[in-house]
Scaffold this motif. Structure first.
Motif, PDB file in Angstrom:
ATOM      1  N   ALA A  42       0.831  -1.205   0.000  1.00 58.51           N
ATOM      2  CA  ALA A  42       0.000   0.000   0.000  1.00 58.51           C
ATOM      3  C   ALA A  42       0.865   1.254   0.000  1.00 58.51           C
ATOM      4  CB  ALA A  42      -0.929  -0.013   1.205  1.00 58.51           C
ATOM      5  N   VAL A  43       1.937   1.244   0.789  1.00 56.20           N
ATOM      6  CA  VAL A  43       2.827   2.403   0.842  1.00 56.20           C
ATOM      7  C   VAL A  43       3.512   2.600  -0.506  1.00 56.20           C
ATOM      8  CG1 VAL A  43       4.928   3.334   1.901  1.00 56.20           C
ATOM      9  CG2 VAL A  43       3.187   2.233   3.325  1.00 56.20           C
ATOM     10  N   ALA A  44       3.981   1.510  -1.095  1.00 59.46           N
ATOM     11  CA  ALA A  44       4.645   1.602  -2.393  1.00 59.46           C
ATOM     12  C   ALA A  44       3.696   2.168  -3.449  1.00 59.46           C
ATOM     13  CB  ALA A  44       5.154   0.229  -2.821  1.00 59.46           C
ATOM     14  N   THR A  45       2.462   1.713  -3.439  1.00 59.47           N
ATOM     15  CA  THR A  45       1.476   2.197  -4.413  1.00 59.47           C
ATOM     16  C   THR A  45       1.256   3.695  -4.260  1.00 59.47           C
ATOM     17  OG1 THR A  45       0.369   0.047  -4.473  1.00 59.47           O
ATOM     18  CG2 THR A  45      -0.900   1.964  -5.217  1.00 59.47           C
ATOM     19  N   GLU A  46       1.098   4.158  -3.028  1.00 52.81           N
ATOM     20  CA  GLU A  46       0.881   5.581  -2.780  1.00 52.81           C
ATOM     21  C   GLU A  46       2.085   6.423  -3.213  1.00 52.81           C
ATOM     22  OE1 GLU A  46      -1.725   7.443  -1.508  1.00 52.81           O
ATOM     23  OE2 GLU A  46      -2.915   5.624  -1.832  1.00 52.81           O
ATOM     24  N   MET A  47       3.268   5.850  -3.124  1.00 55.12           N
ATOM     25  CA  MET A  47       4.481   6.571  -3.488  1.00 55.12           C
ATOM     26  C   MET A  47       4.808   6.454  -4.972  1.00 55.12           C
ATOM     27  SD  MET A  47       6.956   5.702  -0.215  1.00 55.12           S
ATOM     28  CE  MET A  47       8.340   6.616  -0.922  1.00 55.12           C
TER      29      MET A  47
END
Length: 272
Positions: A42-47
């Motif tokens: 999820a963090v990677a997607t947001e970034m």
């Protein structure tokens, strides 16, 4: 003509790496506050990164949670420090009341972050109940090493003020033979990740006794218990909005710490 980078200054690559870590933490906190799952994917997607790219910075979910927890603890301590430093260092009574009021204010304003770093991970049985009631994913710190989370900085903050309170007020503490059964053995064992570990290191307290640690731990337990009940709404809403329960708890703790005669002036700080 060559330019030499001054010793000790971060290189551009190090600054870029730190900026990425800062973004990881910021995105993780945003997901947490939105009630979303704080996962590496999820963090990677947001970034705008792929999961493998993020792994170059964070190699596990536990490390991600540790980064997040450290940032949260740093913010809490920073807010309490600002509140503490509005009062002179020779007035530890005012300092500790201001600090605990700041802690409560932060907790009520950042319930999801409080939940992450201060609420115990639920058991599998209670996990289902909490998930059903909250209708949101639960992120815990399970698997993180306590020393990595910043909890020692938090407990050392209060230990310092407690030490100065003791030096000034010399409030009563129980002798070893007055402690409840089993407590002496617990408090004289090598400290692990309790506030006792930080309290024992304080140079301002000469001759720390188990009774002093017992008073410290009981004071924290009452403060933490009251704030936790308020954060999760487990008391009457009116007791939260008026802060009556919190103020009564602080007054009770203050009486144990020799501050009963000063409560009239300290109450105004608690109300703030």
């Amino acid at each position: 003509m060559s330019t030499t980078i001054p010793s000790g200054l971060p290189t551009r690559r190090e600054r870029q790496r730190q900026a990425t870590y800062d973004e990881i933490v910021a995105v993780s906190r945003q997901l947490l506050r939105q009630g979303q799952d704080v996962s590496l994917r999820a963090v990677a997607t947001e970034m705008g990164l792929t999961a493998p790219a993020l792994y170059r910075y964070v190699d596990s979910h536990a490390e991600l949670m540790a980064l997040l927890a450290r940032a949260i603890f740093a913010d809490v301590v920073a807010e309490m420090t600002v509140a503490r430093d509005r009062h002179p260092v020779d007035d530890p009574a005012a300092q500790i009341v201001a600090a605990v009021a700041a802690f409560r204010r932060w907790a009520l304003g950042n319930r999801d972050e409080f939940r992450l770093v201060f609420a115990s991970p639920p058991t599998p049985e209670t996990q289902a109940l909490v998930d059903s009631a909250a209708q949101r994913p639960i992120t815990t710190l399970e698997g993180c090493v306590p020393e990595e989370l910043g909890v020692h900085e938090f407990s050392a903050f209060f230990s310092d003020i407690f030490g100065r309170l003791w030096e000034k007020y010399r409030f009563p503490v129980p002798a070893d033979d007055e402690l409840p059964d089993g407590v002496l053995e617990v408090l004289t064992a090598p400290p692990a990740d309790s506030a006792a570990a930080d309290l024992d290191k304080l140079p301002t307290i000469h001759g720390v006794t188990p009774g002093m640690v017992w008073v410290f731990e009981r004071s924290w337990a009452r403060l933490y218990g009251t704030v936790t009940l308020e954060v999760f709404g487990h008391v009457h809403p009116g007791l939260i909005t008026t802060a009556a329960l919190f103020q009564a708890t602080v007054a009770d703790i203050g009486a144990d710490l020799g501050l009963a005669d000063e409560w009239e002036r300290l109450q105004a700080i608690a109300r703030s």
